[in-house]
Every structure is written in structure tokens, then in C-alpha cells.
Scaffold this motif. Structure first.
Motif, PDB file in Angstrom:
ATOM      1  N   ALA A  11       2.035 -57.343  -3.414  1.00  0.00           N
ATOM      2  CA  ALA A  11       0.974 -56.468  -3.871  1.00  0.00           C
ATOM      3  C   ALA A  11       1.071 -56.263  -5.368  1.00  0.00           C
ATOM      4  O   ALA A  11       2.157 -56.180  -5.944  1.00  0.00           O
ATOM      5  N   ALA A  12      -0.088 -56.203  -6.021  1.00  0.00           N
ATOM      6  CA  ALA A  12      -0.106 -56.042  -7.467  1.00  0.00           C
ATOM      7  C   ALA A  12       0.474 -54.699  -7.848  1.00  0.00           C
ATOM      8  O   ALA A  12       0.203 -53.684  -7.197  1.00  0.00           O
ATOM      9  N   PRO A  13       1.297 -54.637  -8.909  1.00  0.00           N
ATOM     10  CA  PRO A  13       1.891 -53.371  -9.302  1.00  0.00           C
ATOM     11  C   PRO A  13       0.837 -52.419  -9.835  1.00  0.00           C
ATOM     12  O   PRO A  13      -0.193 -52.830 -10.365  1.00  0.00           O
ATOM     13  N   GLU A  14       1.103 -51.137  -9.695  1.00  0.00           N
ATOM     14  CA  GLU A  14       0.192 -50.116 -10.201  1.00  0.00           C
ATOM     15  C   GLU A  14       0.163 -50.178 -11.722  1.00  0.00           C
ATOM     16  O   GLU A  14       1.200 -50.259 -12.371  1.00  0.00           O
ATOM     17  N   LEU A  15      -1.031 -50.146 -12.290  1.00  0.00           N
ATOM     18  CA  LEU A  15      -1.173 -50.267 -13.730  1.00  0.00           C
ATOM     19  C   LEU A  15      -0.814 -48.957 -14.411  1.00  0.00           C
ATOM     20  O   LEU A  15      -1.042 -47.873 -13.873  1.00  0.00           O
ATOM     21  N   PRO A  16      -0.260 -49.023 -15.623  1.00  0.00           N
ATOM     22  CA  PRO A  16       0.041 -47.802 -16.351  1.00  0.00           C
ATOM     23  C   PRO A  16      -1.231 -47.039 -16.663  1.00  0.00           C
ATOM     24  O   PRO A  16      -2.296 -47.613 -16.849  1.00  0.00           O
ATOM     25  N   TRP A  55       3.935 -46.770 -20.384  1.00  0.00           N
ATOM     26  CA  TRP A  55       3.315 -47.910 -21.047  1.00  0.00           C
ATOM     27  C   TRP A  55       3.452 -49.175 -20.206  1.00  0.00           C
ATOM     28  O   TRP A  55       2.741 -50.145 -20.431  1.00  0.00           O
ATOM     29  N   MET A  56       4.388 -49.194 -19.289  1.00  0.00           N
ATOM     30  CA  MET A  56       4.602 -50.317 -18.390  1.00  0.00           C
ATOM     31  C   MET A  56       4.935 -49.784 -17.007  1.00  0.00           C
ATOM     32  O   MET A  56       5.451 -48.665 -16.866  1.00  0.00           O
ATOM     33  N   THR A  57       4.640 -50.586 -15.994  1.00  0.00           N
ATOM     34  CA  THR A  57       5.147 -50.277 -14.663  1.00  0.00           C
ATOM     35  C   THR A  57       6.592 -50.764 -14.557  1.00  0.00           C
ATOM     36  O   THR A  57       7.085 -51.494 -15.425  1.00  0.00           O
ATOM     37  N   ALA A  58       7.249 -50.359 -13.478  1.00  0.00           N
ATOM     38  CA  ALA A  58       8.635 -50.793 -13.277  1.00  0.00           C
ATOM     39  C   ALA A  58       8.719 -52.311 -13.147  1.00  0.00           C
ATOM     40  O   ALA A  58       9.644 -52.940 -13.681  1.00  0.00           O
ATOM     41  N   ASP A  59       7.747 -52.914 -12.458  1.00  0.00           N
ATOM     42  CA  ASP A  59       7.747 -54.371 -12.315  1.00  0.00           C
ATOM     43  C   ASP A  59       7.553 -55.058 -13.662  1.00  0.00           C
ATOM     44  O   ASP A  59       8.210 -56.054 -13.965  1.00  0.00           O
ATOM     45  N   GLU A  60       6.625 -54.562 -14.472  1.00  0.00           N
ATOM     46  CA  GLU A  60       6.372 -55.170 -15.779  1.00  0.00           C
ATOM     47  C   GLU A  60       7.599 -55.059 -16.672  1.00  0.00           C
ATOM     48  O   GLU A  60       7.923 -55.998 -17.405  1.00  0.00           O
ATOM     49  N   PHE A  61       8.286 -53.925 -16.616  1.00  0.00           N
ATOM     50  CA  PHE A  61       9.499 -53.772 -17.423  1.00  0.00           C
ATOM     51  C   PHE A  61      10.558 -54.768 -16.986  1.00  0.00           C
ATOM     52  O   PHE A  61      11.211 -55.405 -17.827  1.00  0.00           O
ATOM     53  N   ASN A  62      10.755 -54.909 -15.674  1.00  0.00           N
ATOM     54  CA  ASN A  62      11.751 -55.863 -15.173  1.00  0.00           C
ATOM     55  C   ASN A  62      11.425 -57.287 -15.614  1.00  0.00           C
ATOM     56  O   ASN A  62      12.306 -58.055 -16.004  1.00  0.00           O
ATOM     57  N   PRO A 149      11.980 -51.656  -7.427  1.00  0.00           N
ATOM     58  CA  PRO A 149      10.814 -52.455  -7.022  1.00  0.00           C
ATOM     59  C   PRO A 149      11.144 -53.492  -5.955  1.00  0.00           C
ATOM     60  O   PRO A 149      10.337 -53.739  -5.048  1.00  0.00           O
ATOM     61  N   LEU A 150      12.328 -54.104  -6.033  1.00  0.00           N
ATOM     62  CA  LEU A 150      12.733 -55.063  -4.990  1.00  0.00           C
ATOM     63  C   LEU A 150      12.926 -54.357  -3.654  1.00  0.00           C
ATOM     64  O   LEU A 150      12.555 -54.885  -2.603  1.00  0.00           O
ATOM     65  N   LYS A 152      11.497 -51.506  -2.657  1.00  0.00           N
ATOM     66  CA  LYS A 152      10.214 -51.038  -2.119  1.00  0.00           C
ATOM     67  C   LYS A 152       9.408 -52.182  -1.533  1.00  0.00           C
ATOM     68  O   LYS A 152       8.705 -52.011  -0.538  1.00  0.00           O
ATOM     69  N   ARG A 153       9.478 -53.355  -2.159  1.00  0.00           N
ATOM     70  CA  ARG A 153       8.728 -54.506  -1.644  1.00  0.00           C
ATOM     71  C   ARG A 153       9.472 -55.231  -0.533  1.00  0.00           C
ATOM     72  O   ARG A 153       8.916 -56.123   0.093  1.00  0.00           O
ATOM     73  N   ARG A 154      10.740 -54.853  -0.312  1.00  0.00           N
ATOM     74  CA  ARG A 154      11.597 -55.542   0.652  1.00  0.00           C
ATOM     75  C   ARG A 154      11.618 -57.045   0.353  1.00  0.00           C
ATOM     76  O   ARG A 154      11.445 -57.884   1.239  1.00  0.00           O
ATOM     77  N   ASP A 155      11.868 -57.333  -0.919  1.00  0.00           N
ATOM     78  CA  ASP A 155      11.846 -58.716  -1.398  1.00  0.00           C
ATOM     79  C   ASP A 155      13.192 -59.370  -1.103  1.00  0.00           C
ATOM     80  O   ASP A 155      14.136 -59.287  -1.907  1.00  0.00           O
ATOM     81  N   ALA A 156      13.295 -60.008   0.068  1.00  0.00           N
ATOM     82  CA  ALA A 156      14.560 -60.627   0.465  1.00  0.00           C
ATOM     83  C   ALA A 156      14.949 -61.759  -0.477  1.00  0.00           C
ATOM     84  O   ALA A 156      16.129 -61.926  -0.812  1.00  0.00           O
ATOM     85  N   THR A 157      13.959 -62.538  -0.928  1.00  0.00           N
ATOM     86  CA  THR A 157      14.255 -63.650  -1.836  1.00  0.00           C
ATOM     87  C   THR A 157      14.842 -63.136  -3.145  1.00  0.00           C
ATOM     88  O   THR A 157      15.803 -63.707  -3.678  1.00  0.00           O
TER      89      THR A 157
END
Length: 200
Positions: A11-16, A55-62, A149-150, A152-157
Motif C-alpha cells: 500500500a502506498a505510504p501516507e503523504l506528508p 516533511w517525509m513519511t517513515a517509508d520515504e525517510f527509510n 514500517p516493515l 506494520k506491512r508484515r514485510d517478510a521479504t
């Protein structure tokens, strides 16, 4: 769910919600981060950029910080230049860089002169030992926040890659450059495949 909707993991991250910073705002924001960043600026940079100013989401910062790992030089300095340039071009990159390194340079020049004169005092050495423990705590805190973020997304990879890189560098003591040369193409390929599947 419609067939063209991406799965929850992609899912697309929430925009700042905050407006883009100006050149002056970039300078003073990074100056505050650098002066507050005892034990390392990364924790304070993430807090300021993601949580305070938004200014950034957590995903964008990562993602931005991951990019800075592939550039020569200190990661946090690279982050300031990349971040400032993203919003205000070359002037923004210069302003963020100047704010990050300018005030601490002046402060550390003064402290270095004082340490050269009074560095043999035992009390001062104990204080510095305590500060080093605090620095480790700050690093662990920001690592956990960047993992959220990983989680919350349950990103196993993502977790598998994280553990593999940690084991290669932290446990097996392999050269960081070699690990990045292997891990980066694998990460890009996996992300490309997952996005292709999401858009199919």
C-alpha cells in the motif's frame, strides 16, 4: 477488493501533510538537529523530519537513508544534502548541509580546546563514558523506529534481507561494500517483481 488494487503489503505510504520547507527552514531545522544530536544525529534527524515537521513519511525517510548508504561519506551528511536538494534543489542541499555541519563545527572546536586542557580529569572521563552508553541507546531506538514500517506491512521479504545483511556484516564480518553490492541488486529486483505483480 478490485483486481487492480495493490495488496496491503504494498500500500502506498501516507503523504506528508506539511508544506515543503524553504531554504532558511532547512538550515535552521538541520542546525537544531545537529546541536541536539548528542551521540549521533540520525535519531534526531528522523524525529525532526518524520514526526515533528512531517516533511517525509517513515517509508520515504527509510528509502532516502538507504540511498545515502550507497554514497561516499557520512550517511547523515549525505542525507542532509539529498533531503535539501529534493525540496529546494542545490540551494536547499547547501542550506541543509551548512545547518548540519556548521554549528557543531564551531562548538566542537571550542570543546576540543577545552578537552586538550582538561581531558585528564577522571570525572570528565566518567561523564564521557556515560554519554557513550546514551549514544548506543539512541541508536537502538532509531533502528526500532525505522523497522516499524516493515512491521506494520508484515514485510517478510524485508525482514529476511535485514537479517541477512546483519548476519553478513555484524556476525560474519564481511566487508560492507561487498555486502551492499550483493544486497542492493537483490533488493531492487525483489521490489521490481513485487510491484509488477501488484500492477498486474
Amino acid at each position: 477488493m478490485p483486481p487492480d488494487s495493490p495488496p496491503a503489503a504494498l500500500a502506498a505510504p501516507e503523504l506528508p501533510t506539511s508544506p515543503q520547507p524553504g531554504v532558511v527552514a532547512l538550515f535552521f531545522a538541520f542546525a537544531r538537529m545537529s546541536l541536539a544530536g548528542f551521540g549521533g544525529v540520525l535519531a534526531f534527524a528522523r524525529r525532526g523530519i518524520v514526526e515533528q515537521h512531517r516533511w517525509m513519511t517513515a517509508d520515504e525517510f527509510n528509502e532516502t537513508f538507504a540511498l545515502c548508504h550507497f554514497l561516499p561519506g557520512p550517511n547523515i551528511v549525505n542525507l542532509s544534502v539529498v533531503f535539501g536538494s529534493r525540496f529546494r534543489g542545490i540551494p536547499g542541499g547547501i542550506a541543509a548541509f551548512a545547518g548540519l555541519v556548521g554549528p557543531p563545527t564551531v562548538l566542537m572546536t571550542i570543546l576540543a580546546a577545552l578537552y586538550a586542557r582538561y581531558g585528564d580529569i577522571d570525572a570528565l572521563r566518567r561523564v564521557l563514558a556515560g554519554v557513550s552508553c546514551g549514544a548506543v541507546g539512541l541508536l537502538l531506538s532509531v533502528v526500532f523506529k525505522m523497522m516499524m514500517p516493515l512491521i506494520k506491512r508484515r514485510d517478510a521479504t524485508g525482514f529476511v534481507l535485514l537479517v541477512a545483511v546483519f548476519a553478513a556484516v555484524g556476525l560474519m564480518r564481511l566487508p560492507l561494500q561487498l555486502v551492499l553490492l550483493v544486497a542492493a541488486p537483490i533488493s531492487i529486483f525483489i521490489a521490481f517483481v513485487m510491484r509488477r505483480r501488484a500492477s498486474a
